[in-house]
Design a protein around this motif. Structure first.
Motif, PDB file in Angstrom:
ATOM      1  N   GLY A 184      36.372 -45.034 -72.692  1.00  0.00           N
ATOM      2  CA  GLY A 184      36.197 -46.263 -73.456  1.00  0.00           C
ATOM      3  C   GLY A 184      34.848 -46.217 -74.141  1.00  0.00           C
ATOM      4  N   GLY A 185      34.481 -47.317 -74.761  1.00  0.00           N
ATOM      5  CA  GLY A 185      33.174 -47.376 -75.401  1.00  0.00           C
ATOM      6  C   GLY A 185      33.180 -48.225 -76.653  1.00  0.00           C
ATOM      7  N   GLU A 186      32.170 -47.983 -77.465  1.00  0.00           N
ATOM      8  CA  GLU A 186      31.951 -48.807 -78.658  1.00  0.00           C
ATOM      9  C   GLU A 186      31.753 -47.939 -79.894  1.00  0.00           C
ATOM     10  N   ILE A 187      32.180 -48.475 -81.008  1.00  0.00           N
ATOM     11  CA  ILE A 187      31.885 -47.901 -82.322  1.00  0.00           C
ATOM     12  C   ILE A 187      31.210 -49.011 -83.110  1.00  0.00           C
ATOM     13  N   GLY A 188      30.005 -48.767 -83.552  1.00  0.00           N
ATOM     14  CA  GLY A 188      29.271 -49.775 -84.305  1.00  0.00           C
ATOM     15  C   GLY A 188      29.045 -51.055 -83.519  1.00  0.00           C
ATOM     16  N   GLY A 189      28.954 -50.944 -82.211  1.00  0.00           N
ATOM     17  CA  GLY A 189      28.718 -52.113 -81.369  1.00  0.00           C
ATOM     18  C   GLY A 189      29.980 -52.896 -81.033  1.00  0.00           C
ATOM     19  N   GLU A 190      31.124 -52.461 -81.544  1.00  0.00           N
ATOM     20  CA  GLU A 190      32.389 -53.137 -81.261  1.00  0.00           C
ATOM     21  C   GLU A 190      33.118 -52.390 -80.133  1.00  0.00           C
ATOM     22  N   GLU A 191      33.427 -53.118 -79.064  1.00  0.00           N
ATOM     23  CA  GLU A 191      34.061 -52.463 -77.914  1.00  0.00           C
ATOM     24  C   GLU A 191      35.547 -52.245 -78.150  1.00  0.00           C
ATOM     25  N   ILE A 192      35.964 -51.015 -77.936  1.00  0.00           N
ATOM     26  CA  ILE A 192      37.378 -50.670 -77.948  1.00  0.00           C
ATOM     27  C   ILE A 192      37.889 -50.935 -76.538  1.00  0.00           C
ATOM     28  N   TYR A 193      38.929 -51.748 -76.434  1.00  0.00           N
ATOM     29  CA  TYR A 193      39.447 -52.087 -75.117  1.00  0.00           C
ATOM     30  C   TYR A 193      39.991 -50.838 -74.435  1.00  0.00           C
ATOM     31  N   SER A 194      39.733 -50.761 -73.148  1.00  0.00           N
ATOM     32  CA  SER A 194      40.143 -49.598 -72.356  1.00  0.00           C
ATOM     33  C   SER A 194      40.724 -50.099 -71.039  1.00  0.00           C
ATOM     34  N   ILE A 195      40.738 -49.258 -70.049  1.00  0.00           N
ATOM     35  CA  ILE A 195      41.199 -49.646 -68.720  1.00  0.00           C
ATOM     36  C   ILE A 195      40.032 -49.453 -67.761  1.00  0.00           C
ATOM     37  N   TYR A 196      39.568 -50.542 -67.176  1.00  0.00           N
ATOM     38  CA  TYR A 196      38.357 -50.525 -66.365  1.00  0.00           C
ATOM     39  C   TYR A 196      38.560 -49.995 -64.949  1.00  0.00           C
ATOM     40  N   GLY A 197      39.775 -50.031 -64.442  1.00  0.00           N
ATOM     41  CA  GLY A 197      39.981 -49.599 -63.060  1.00  0.00           C
ATOM     42  C   GLY A 197      39.599 -50.670 -62.054  1.00  0.00           C
ATOM     43  N   VAL A 198      39.778 -51.914 -62.462  1.00  0.00           N
ATOM     44  CA  VAL A 198      39.502 -53.083 -61.619  1.00  0.00           C
ATOM     45  C   VAL A 198      40.742 -53.970 -61.732  1.00  0.00           C
ATOM     46  N   ASP A 199      41.041 -54.750 -60.705  1.00  0.00           N
ATOM     47  CA  ASP A 199      42.216 -55.624 -60.721  1.00  0.00           C
ATOM     48  C   ASP A 199      42.355 -56.318 -62.075  1.00  0.00           C
ATOM     49  N   GLU A 229      43.949 -58.884 -63.124  1.00  0.00           N
ATOM     50  CA  GLU A 229      43.918 -60.348 -63.172  1.00  0.00           C
ATOM     51  C   GLU A 229      42.493 -60.901 -63.122  1.00  0.00           C
ATOM     52  N   THR A 230      41.555 -60.138 -62.551  1.00  0.00           N
ATOM     53  CA  THR A 230      40.212 -60.678 -62.346  1.00  0.00           C
ATOM     54  C   THR A 230      39.130 -59.964 -63.155  1.00  0.00           C
ATOM     55  N   VAL A 231      39.433 -58.770 -63.662  1.00  0.00           N
ATOM     56  CA  VAL A 231      38.444 -58.041 -64.443  1.00  0.00           C
ATOM     57  C   VAL A 231      38.142 -58.835 -65.712  1.00  0.00           C
ATOM     58  N   ASN A 232      36.994 -58.627 -66.270  1.00  0.00           N
ATOM     59  CA  ASN A 232      36.645 -59.273 -67.528  1.00  0.00           C
ATOM     60  C   ASN A 232      36.174 -58.187 -68.473  1.00  0.00           C
ATOM     61  N   GLY A 233      35.569 -58.556 -69.552  1.00  0.00           N
ATOM     62  CA  GLY A 233      35.080 -57.557 -70.497  1.00  0.00           C
ATOM     63  C   GLY A 233      36.200 -57.009 -71.340  1.00  0.00           C
ATOM     64  N   GLY A 234      36.123 -55.732 -71.664  1.00  0.00           N
ATOM     65  CA  GLY A 234      37.038 -55.124 -72.599  1.00  0.00           C
ATOM     66  C   GLY A 234      38.196 -54.379 -71.988  1.00  0.00           C
ATOM     67  N   ASP A 235      38.780 -54.893 -70.928  1.00  0.00           N
ATOM     68  CA  ASP A 235      39.949 -54.264 -70.336  1.00  0.00           C
ATOM     69  C   ASP A 235      41.190 -54.691 -71.125  1.00  0.00           C
ATOM     70  N   ILE A 236      41.955 -53.725 -71.632  1.00  0.00           N
ATOM     71  CA  ILE A 236      43.095 -54.011 -72.506  1.00  0.00           C
ATOM     72  C   ILE A 236      44.175 -54.828 -71.800  1.00  0.00           C
ATOM     73  N   VAL A 237      44.399 -54.571 -70.523  1.00  0.00           N
ATOM     74  CA  VAL A 237      45.428 -55.303 -69.789  1.00  0.00           C
ATOM     75  C   VAL A 237      44.981 -56.747 -69.561  1.00  0.00           C
ATOM     76  N   TYR A 238      43.747 -56.923 -69.154  1.00  0.00           N
ATOM     77  CA  TYR A 238      43.221 -58.275 -68.947  1.00  0.00           C
ATOM     78  C   TYR A 238      43.368 -59.101 -70.230  1.00  0.00           C
ATOM     79  N   HIS A 239      42.965 -58.519 -71.359  1.00  0.00           N
ATOM     80  CA  HIS A 239      43.063 -59.265 -72.623  1.00  0.00           C
ATOM     81  C   HIS A 239      44.508 -59.567 -72.979  1.00  0.00           C
ATOM     82  N   HIS A 240      45.423 -58.654 -72.682  1.00  0.00           N
ATOM     83  CA  HIS A 240      46.834 -58.920 -72.970  1.00  0.00           C
ATOM     84  C   HIS A 240      47.353 -60.066 -72.102  1.00  0.00           C
ATOM     85  N   ILE A 241      46.988 -60.064 -70.832  1.00  0.00           N
ATOM     86  CA  ILE A 241      47.398 -61.153 -69.939  1.00  0.00           C
ATOM     87  C   ILE A 241      46.881 -62.491 -70.464  1.00  0.00           C
ATOM     88  N   VAL A 242      45.610 -62.541 -70.816  1.00  0.00           N
ATOM     89  CA  VAL A 242      45.006 -63.784 -71.325  1.00  0.00           C
ATOM     90  C   VAL A 242      45.658 -64.199 -72.641  1.00  0.00           C
TER      91      VAL A 242
END
Length: 153
Positions: A58-73, A75-88
């Motif tokens: 994962g990471g950023e291009i020009g300061g913009e975070e590309i959503y990735s998979i953080y390896g944290v639950d 439902e509770t992870v925050n930040g740029g986790d693609i699954v978390y954002h899809h759930i929300v």
């Protein structure tokens, strides 16, 4: 625009390290997280996106975070986790089930995988503008990375 390969993306990344901040393959989460993400998302992750996750995590291009998979639950992870954002996004009614957001800019642009056009390996990435209009952005994640790098280089 010609089709971009993973090798060409690697070269482009290496030429633009001043605007790119990515992880490494050592930072990548275990494959079980990819499988769990696919189960929750209800889709098979594209080959080009999986390549990115395995090689850069994962990471950023020009300061913009590309959503990735953080390896944290998911439902509770925050930040740029693609699954978390899809759930929300699904709970809030902000996206269709087959639209999986991969990047949101501070300008209100939303880039998403359009799984209504998934061919078994890849699907396009579309852009929803602040006006609500949607336009095609990239034929796959490789081209998406290429175009995002070009925006900042």
């Amino acid at each position: 625009m010609s089709e971009f390969s993973c090798e060409e993306v690697k070269k482009l990344i290496n030429l633009n390290l001043g605007i790119i901040e990515l992880g490494t393959s050592k930072d990548a989460v275990d494959v079980r997280w990819f499988e769990e993400a696919e189960k929750i998302l209800g889709v098979k992750l594209t080959e080009s996106y999986l390549w990115f996750l395995r090689n850069y995590s994962g990471g950023e291009i020009g300061g913009e975070e590309i959503y990735s998979i953080y390896g944290v639950d998911f439902e509770t992870v925050n930040g740029g986790d693609i699954v978390y954002h899809h759930i929300v996004n699904q709970r809030s009614g902000l996206t269709k089930p087959d639209h999986i957001v991969v990047l949101e800019t501070d300008l209100g642009e939303v880039f998403f995988f359009d799984y209504s056009e998934f061919d078994g390996k890849e699907c396009p990435i579309n852009l929803r503008l602040p006006s609500g209009d949607v336009e095609h952005y990239a034929k796959n994640f490789y081209e998406f990375l290429q175009r995002r790098i070009e925006v900042f280089s």
